[in-house]
Write an enzyme that holds these catalytic residues in place. Structure first.
Site, PDB file in Angstrom:
ATOM      1  N   LEU A  56     -10.461  31.022   7.162  1.00 23.36           N
ATOM      2  CA  LEU A  56     -10.218  30.194   7.842  1.00 23.36           C
ATOM      3  C   LEU A  56      -9.140  28.979   7.449  1.00 23.36           C
ATOM      4  O   LEU A  56      -8.953  29.233   6.564  1.00 23.36           O
ATOM      5  CB  LEU A  56     -11.332  29.762   8.138  1.00 23.36           C
ATOM      6  CG  LEU A  56     -12.086  30.824   9.195  1.00 23.36           C
ATOM      7  CD1 LEU A  56     -13.964  30.411   9.180  1.00 23.36           C
ATOM      8  CD2 LEU A  56     -11.851  30.630  10.133  1.00 23.36           C
ATOM      9  N   SER A  57      -8.659  28.134   8.388  1.00 21.88           N
ATOM     10  CA  SER A  57      -8.188  26.851   7.948  1.00 21.88           C
ATOM     11  C   SER A  57      -8.110  25.887   7.252  1.00 21.88           C
ATOM     12  O   SER A  57      -7.861  25.705   5.931  1.00 21.88           O
ATOM     13  CB  SER A  57      -7.212  25.995   9.695  1.00 21.88           C
ATOM     14  OG  SER A  57      -7.585  25.730   9.992  1.00 21.88           O
ATOM     15  N   GLU A  58     -10.215  25.807   7.094  1.00 19.04           N
ATOM     16  CA  GLU A  58     -10.585  24.913   6.289  1.00 19.04           C
ATOM     17  C   GLU A  58     -11.969  25.483   5.947  1.00 19.04           C
ATOM     18  O   GLU A  58     -13.101  26.076   7.607  1.00 19.04           O
ATOM     19  CB  GLU A  58     -11.085  23.764   6.962  1.00 19.04           C
ATOM     20  CG  GLU A  58     -10.000  22.609   6.230  1.00 19.04           C
ATOM     21  CD  GLU A  58      -8.332  23.252   7.376  1.00 19.04           C
ATOM     22  OE1 GLU A  58      -7.606  22.241   6.204  1.00 19.04           O
ATOM     23  OE2 GLU A  58      -7.885  23.371   7.889  1.00 19.04           O
ATOM     24  N   THR A  59     -12.562  25.505   5.302  1.00 22.76           N
ATOM     25  CA  THR A  59     -13.925  25.985   5.025  1.00 22.76           C
ATOM     26  C   THR A  59     -14.537  24.025   4.259  1.00 22.76           C
ATOM     27  O   THR A  59     -13.754  24.063   3.283  1.00 22.76           O
ATOM     28  CB  THR A  59     -14.363  26.492   3.639  1.00 22.76           C
ATOM     29  OG1 THR A  59     -13.750  27.759   4.394  1.00 22.76           O
ATOM     30  CG2 THR A  59     -15.212  27.064   3.414  1.00 22.76           C
TER      31      THR A  59
ATOM     32  N   HIS B 216     -11.325  18.968  12.869  1.00 22.92           N
ATOM     33  CA  HIS B 216     -12.349  19.407  13.385  1.00 22.92           C
ATOM     34  C   HIS B 216     -12.822  20.438  12.148  1.00 22.92           C
ATOM     35  O   HIS B 216     -13.870  20.659  12.183  1.00 22.92           O
ATOM     36  CB  HIS B 216     -11.441  21.551  13.742  1.00 22.92           C
ATOM     37  CG  HIS B 216     -10.716  22.217  12.651  1.00 22.92           C
ATOM     38  ND1 HIS B 216      -9.931  21.927  11.780  1.00 22.92           N
ATOM     39  CD2 HIS B 216     -11.475  22.971  12.385  1.00 22.92           C
ATOM     40  CE1 HIS B 216      -9.423  22.710  11.220  1.00 22.92           C
ATOM     41  NE2 HIS B 216     -10.570  23.909  11.466  1.00 22.92           N
TER      42      HIS B 216
END
Length: 119
Positions: free
Chosen positions: A42-45, A71
């Site tokens: 994902l774009s961020e964890t 987000h």
């Protein structure tokens, strides 16, 4: 460790911006956090550990740790305020970018983020 996948900026599944949120009792190695972020893809964890005053929050992309992610902070506050401390109205995160505060306002969340001097 518990991991949640949260779609931020929406109230519909599979819409908005997805982020993984990992709630932990202690910090794993940076290599583990990087590997998990790569596997999540994902774009961020986001990784969260409870402290005396709030939570420490770190964000990883599949390629590196980042200084700030809106987000994934919103997703993290959703997890804390709904699953970890459901009676709370405010959560404070301590991050590389300073203290970030998120307040519950009915069924919405208000985030207070730092400003940067762009000179």
């Amino acid at each position: 460790m518990k991991q949640y996948i949260v779609d931020a900026f929406t109230n519909q599944p599979f819409k908005g911006n997805p982020a993984a949120v990992c709630v932990m009792d202690h910090w794993p190695s940076e290599a583990f956090m990087m590997d998990l972020a790569m596997e999540n893809n994902l774009s961020e964890t986001a990784f969260i550990v409870k402290e005396k005053a709030g939570y420490h929050l770190r964000w990883f992309t599949p390629g590196s740790e980042v200084d700030l992610c809106g987000h994934a902070t919103l997703a993290s506050s959703f997890v804390i305020l709904n699953f970890v401390e459901p009676g709370s109205k405010v959560v404070e995160f301590h991050t590389r970018s300073g203290k970030l505060t998120v307040k519950r306002n009915g069924d919405r969340y208000e985030m207070d983020f730092p400003t940067y001097d762009q000179r």
